[in-house]
Design a protein around this motif. Structure first.
Motif, PDB file in Angstrom:
ATOM      1  N   LEU A  76     -57.363 -46.214  80.665  1.00  0.00           N
ATOM      2  CA  LEU A  76     -57.677 -45.441  79.454  1.00  0.00           C
ATOM      3  C   LEU A  76     -56.777 -45.834  78.292  1.00  0.00           C
ATOM      4  N   GLY A  77     -55.474 -45.792  78.512  1.00  0.00           N
ATOM      5  CA  GLY A  77     -54.526 -46.086  77.441  1.00  0.00           C
ATOM      6  C   GLY A  77     -53.111 -45.870  77.917  1.00  0.00           C
ATOM      7  N   MET A  78     -52.154 -46.123  77.017  1.00  0.00           N
ATOM      8  CA  MET A  78     -50.751 -45.956  77.416  1.00  0.00           C
ATOM      9  C   MET A  78     -49.888 -45.551  76.232  1.00  0.00           C
ATOM     10  N   THR A  79     -48.702 -44.996  76.531  1.00  0.00           N
ATOM     11  CA  THR A  79     -47.703 -44.732  75.498  1.00  0.00           C
ATOM     12  C   THR A  79     -46.411 -45.440  75.878  1.00  0.00           C
ATOM     13  N   LEU A  80     -45.600 -45.733  74.865  1.00  0.00           N
ATOM     14  CA  LEU A  80     -44.352 -46.463  75.078  1.00  0.00           C
ATOM     15  C   LEU A  80     -43.182 -45.715  74.464  1.00  0.00           C
ATOM     16  N   ALA A  81     -42.181 -45.365  75.271  1.00  0.00           N
ATOM     17  CA  ALA A  81     -40.925 -44.846  74.739  1.00  0.00           C
ATOM     18  C   ALA A  81     -39.937 -46.001  74.740  1.00  0.00           C
ATOM     19  N   LEU A  82     -39.548 -46.420  73.555  1.00  0.00           N
ATOM     20  CA  LEU A  82     -38.680 -47.585  73.408  1.00  0.00           C
ATOM     21  C   LEU A  82     -37.321 -47.149  72.871  1.00  0.00           C
ATOM     22  N   THR A  83     -36.268 -47.500  73.583  1.00  0.00           N
ATOM     23  CA  THR A  83     -34.905 -47.250  73.112  1.00  0.00           C
ATOM     24  C   THR A  83     -34.214 -48.590  72.952  1.00  0.00           C
ATOM     25  N   MET A  84     -33.646 -48.822  71.773  1.00  0.00           N
ATOM     26  CA  MET A  84     -32.973 -50.117  71.552  1.00  0.00           C
ATOM     27  C   MET A  84     -31.742 -49.923  70.676  1.00  0.00           C
ATOM     28  N   PRO A  85     -30.719 -50.770  70.897  1.00  0.00           N
ATOM     29  CA  PRO A  85     -29.453 -50.577  70.189  1.00  0.00           C
ATOM     30  C   PRO A  85     -29.533 -50.913  68.695  1.00  0.00           C
ATOM     31  N   THR A  86     -30.328 -51.952  68.355  1.00  0.00           N
ATOM     32  CA  THR A  86     -30.451 -52.342  66.941  1.00  0.00           C
ATOM     33  C   THR A  86     -31.897 -52.756  66.700  1.00  0.00           C
ATOM     34  N   VAL A  87     -32.275 -52.863  65.439  1.00  0.00           N
ATOM     35  CA  VAL A  87     -33.611 -53.357  65.119  1.00  0.00           C
ATOM     36  C   VAL A  87     -33.520 -54.876  64.923  1.00  0.00           C
ATOM     37  N   ASP A  88     -34.007 -55.608  65.916  1.00  0.00           N
ATOM     38  CA  ASP A  88     -33.947 -57.069  65.900  1.00  0.00           C
ATOM     39  C   ASP A  88     -35.389 -57.570  65.762  1.00  0.00           C
ATOM     40  N   ASP A  89     -35.695 -58.073  64.555  1.00  0.00           N
ATOM     41  CA  ASP A  89     -37.088 -58.433  64.252  1.00  0.00           C
ATOM     42  C   ASP A  89     -37.694 -59.463  65.180  1.00  0.00           C
ATOM     43  N   LEU A  90     -36.905 -60.496  65.465  1.00  0.00           N
ATOM     44  CA  LEU A  90     -37.420 -61.567  66.316  1.00  0.00           C
ATOM     45  C   LEU A  90     -37.736 -61.023  67.710  1.00  0.00           C
ATOM     46  N   TRP A  91     -36.816 -60.211  68.205  1.00  0.00           N
ATOM     47  CA  TRP A  91     -36.981 -59.610  69.530  1.00  0.00           C
ATOM     48  C   TRP A  91     -38.189 -58.679  69.551  1.00  0.00           C
ATOM     49  N   LEU A  92     -38.316 -57.849  68.520  1.00  0.00           N
ATOM     50  CA  LEU A  92     -39.449 -56.917  68.455  1.00  0.00           C
ATOM     51  C   LEU A  92     -40.776 -57.653  68.334  1.00  0.00           C
ATOM     52  N   HIS A  93     -40.765 -58.764  67.585  1.00  0.00           N
ATOM     53  CA  HIS A  93     -41.976 -59.564  67.459  1.00  0.00           C
ATOM     54  C   HIS A  93     -42.392 -60.077  68.836  1.00  0.00           C
ATOM     55  N   GLY A  94     -41.427 -60.617  69.581  1.00  0.00           N
ATOM     56  CA  GLY A  94     -41.706 -61.114  70.937  1.00  0.00           C
ATOM     57  C   GLY A  94     -42.222 -60.002  71.832  1.00  0.00           C
ATOM     58  N   LEU A  95     -41.531 -58.882  71.796  1.00  0.00           N
ATOM     59  CA  LEU A  95     -41.936 -57.748  72.640  1.00  0.00           C
ATOM     60  C   LEU A  95     -43.382 -57.346  72.339  1.00  0.00           C
ATOM     61  N   SER A  96     -43.703 -57.247  71.044  1.00  0.00           N
ATOM     62  CA  SER A  96     -45.054 -56.783  70.695  1.00  0.00           C
ATOM     63  C   SER A  96     -46.111 -57.817  71.077  1.00  0.00           C
ATOM     64  N   GLN A  97     -45.735 -59.107  71.074  1.00  0.00           N
ATOM     65  CA  GLN A  97     -46.679 -60.144  71.539  1.00  0.00           C
ATOM     66  C   GLN A  97     -47.001 -59.965  73.025  1.00  0.00           C
ATOM     67  N   GLY A  98     -45.949 -59.721  73.803  1.00  0.00           N
ATOM     68  CA  GLY A  98     -46.130 -59.510  75.248  1.00  0.00           C
ATOM     69  C   GLY A  98     -46.937 -58.249  75.523  1.00  0.00           C
ATOM     70  N   LEU A  99     -46.623 -57.186  74.774  1.00  0.00           N
ATOM     71  CA  LEU A  99     -47.373 -55.930  74.933  1.00  0.00           C
ATOM     72  C   LEU A  99     -48.836 -56.150  74.576  1.00  0.00           C
ATOM     73  N   ALA A 100     -49.071 -56.871  73.486  1.00  0.00           N
ATOM     74  CA  ALA A 100     -50.445 -57.093  73.014  1.00  0.00           C
ATOM     75  C   ALA A 100     -51.258 -57.841  74.055  1.00  0.00           C
ATOM     76  N   ARG A 101     -50.646 -58.870  74.630  1.00  0.00           N
ATOM     77  CA  ARG A 101     -51.363 -59.668  75.625  1.00  0.00           C
ATOM     78  C   ARG A 101     -51.778 -58.808  76.823  1.00  0.00           C
ATOM     79  N   ALA A 102     -50.812 -58.029  77.325  1.00  0.00           N
ATOM     80  CA  ALA A 102     -51.107 -57.201  78.496  1.00  0.00           C
ATOM     81  C   ALA A 102     -52.080 -56.080  78.147  1.00  0.00           C
ATOM     82  N   CYS A 103     -51.920 -55.548  76.954  1.00  0.00           N
ATOM     83  CA  CYS A 103     -52.749 -54.440  76.508  1.00  0.00           C
ATOM     84  C   CYS A 103     -54.221 -54.861  76.428  1.00  0.00           C
ATOM     85  N   HIS A 104     -54.485 -56.105  75.986  1.00  0.00           N
ATOM     86  CA  HIS A 104     -55.865 -56.612  75.974  1.00  0.00           C
ATOM     87  C   HIS A 104     -56.350 -56.939  77.378  1.00  0.00           C
ATOM     88  N   GLU A 105     -55.481 -57.631  78.128  1.00  0.00           N
ATOM     89  CA  GLU A 105     -55.876 -58.067  79.463  1.00  0.00           C
ATOM     90  C   GLU A 105     -56.241 -56.891  80.362  1.00  0.00           C
TER      91      GLU A 105
END
Ligand code: ADP
Ligand code: MG
Length: 307
Positions: A81-110
């Motif tokens: 049906l769907g999912m929610t994500l609780a994300l805790t991170m020490p700093t806002v790291d754009d490159l890291w967040l971009h990577g994370l969201s790419q991985g999430l997107a791939r799995a979320c579609h698959e």
């Protein structure tokens, strides 16, 4: 960048899906649970240094967090049906967040699991995913229900992920492993496959089911204990990939299959009169008694996060 910008930039575009009425942006999400079905819910946390180390690529972390959570839905025989994500991170790291969201997107579609909400906070790195699925009330698959005379089945190959992790950690540096095999074995750790389609297909056939996250012996014992039966497993029948056998030999491969974790394959029991699905291997039978019996002695007790 504030919390709100992080959400809009990285997490708000993954939220649409067949059953989603209201997604990221409001105080809560709204999903339609199809008629005559139950909501199936499961939560999984991934905590830095407990479940993963900081050398794991954020793409892999994102993909794997979803796949391992989705695997619990598969084990219940649920449709996604769907999912929610609780994300805790020490700093806002754009490159890291971009990577994370790419991985999430791939799995979320698959896995057809739109990201419909969550929470973003500052603190030690961790991801908690809550996945939701649905299933006709009497068809959900449980760990209870295995009957004497049933066959014990598993999907896929076992042990690859546990060995893949050790390769990633550099523990097999001396060993000559074919490049493609190595790639495959590591990818079974970084990109496990949640067997959602198989879970749905067997929900009217199987008598019990579990997903293999902690090693075959350990997870089979959960089914045995919950069902009040004994699972007798034939080591020679356990499916091992040719890549794993080529890398460490049959005997060691078997140890990885018995004790290694994170395969995310399904183990289920099938009554004697039911045809075995094509991509599945029969590895044993359900007997009277308790626990798991296997003709090979296991060297260790598998995989657990709390030592
Ligand atoms: P509130 O203060 O009402 O809880 P938030 O500011 O925490 O709202 O979140 C705003 C919106 O963004 C909500 O719809 C929430 O579900 C969503 N959201 C927050 N963090 C995430 C995340 N990591 N992934 C997906 N959605 C998120
Ligand atoms: Mg909030």
């Amino acid at each position: 960048m504030g919390e709100f910008d992080v959400i809009t930039r990285y997490f708000s575009s993954l939220g649409s899906g067949e059953f989603v009425d209201l997604s990221v942006g409001d105080d809560g999400a709204a999903l339609t649970v199809p008629p005559n079905s139950e909501l199936i819910v499961s939560t999984d946390s991934s905590v830095l240094d407990t479940h993963f180390t900081d050398d794991l690529f954020p793409e892999d972390l994102g993909y794997k967090a979803v796949a391992s959570a989705a695997s619990d839905l598969a084990a219940m025989g649920a449709d996604p049906l769907g999912m929610t994500l609780a994300l805790t991170m020490p700093t806002v790291d754009d490159l890291w967040l971009h990577g994370l969201s790419q991985g999430l997107a791939r799995a979320c579609h698959e896995y057809r699991l739109p990201l419909v909400g969550g929470d973003t906070t500052r603190g030690p790195l961790s991801l908690t995913l809550t996945v939701m699925g649905f299933c006709p009330p009497h068809q959900k698959l449980l760990r209870t229900g295995a009957n004497v005379g049933d066959r014990v089945c598993v999907s896929g190959y076992l042990g690859d992920a546990a060995f893949g992790l050790q390769v990633m950690q550099g523990k097999y540096r001396g060993l000559e492993i074919d490049f493609d095999d190595q790639d495959y074995l590591v990818s079974r750790f970084t990109h496990p496959t949640a067997r959602l389609d198989l879970g749905c297909r067997i929900r009217t056939l199987a008598s019990s089911c579990i997903d293999l996250s902690d090693g075959l012996l350990r997870d089979a014992a959960h089914v045995a204990n919950a069902s009040g039966v004994r699972l007798a497993i034939q080591s020679a029948a356990i499916p091992l990939s040719s890549a794993l056998i080529a890398a460490v030999g049959k005997e060691q491969a078997l140890q990885f299959a018995l004790n290694g974790g994170e395969d995310y394959e399904l183990l289920f029991t099938l009554p004697p009169d039911v045809d075995v699905p094509s991509e599945v291997t029969v590895i044993g039978v359900v007997d009277e008694g308790m626990g798991v019996h296997c003709d090979v002695t296991a060297r260790s007790q598998g995989y657990e996060h709390f030592h």
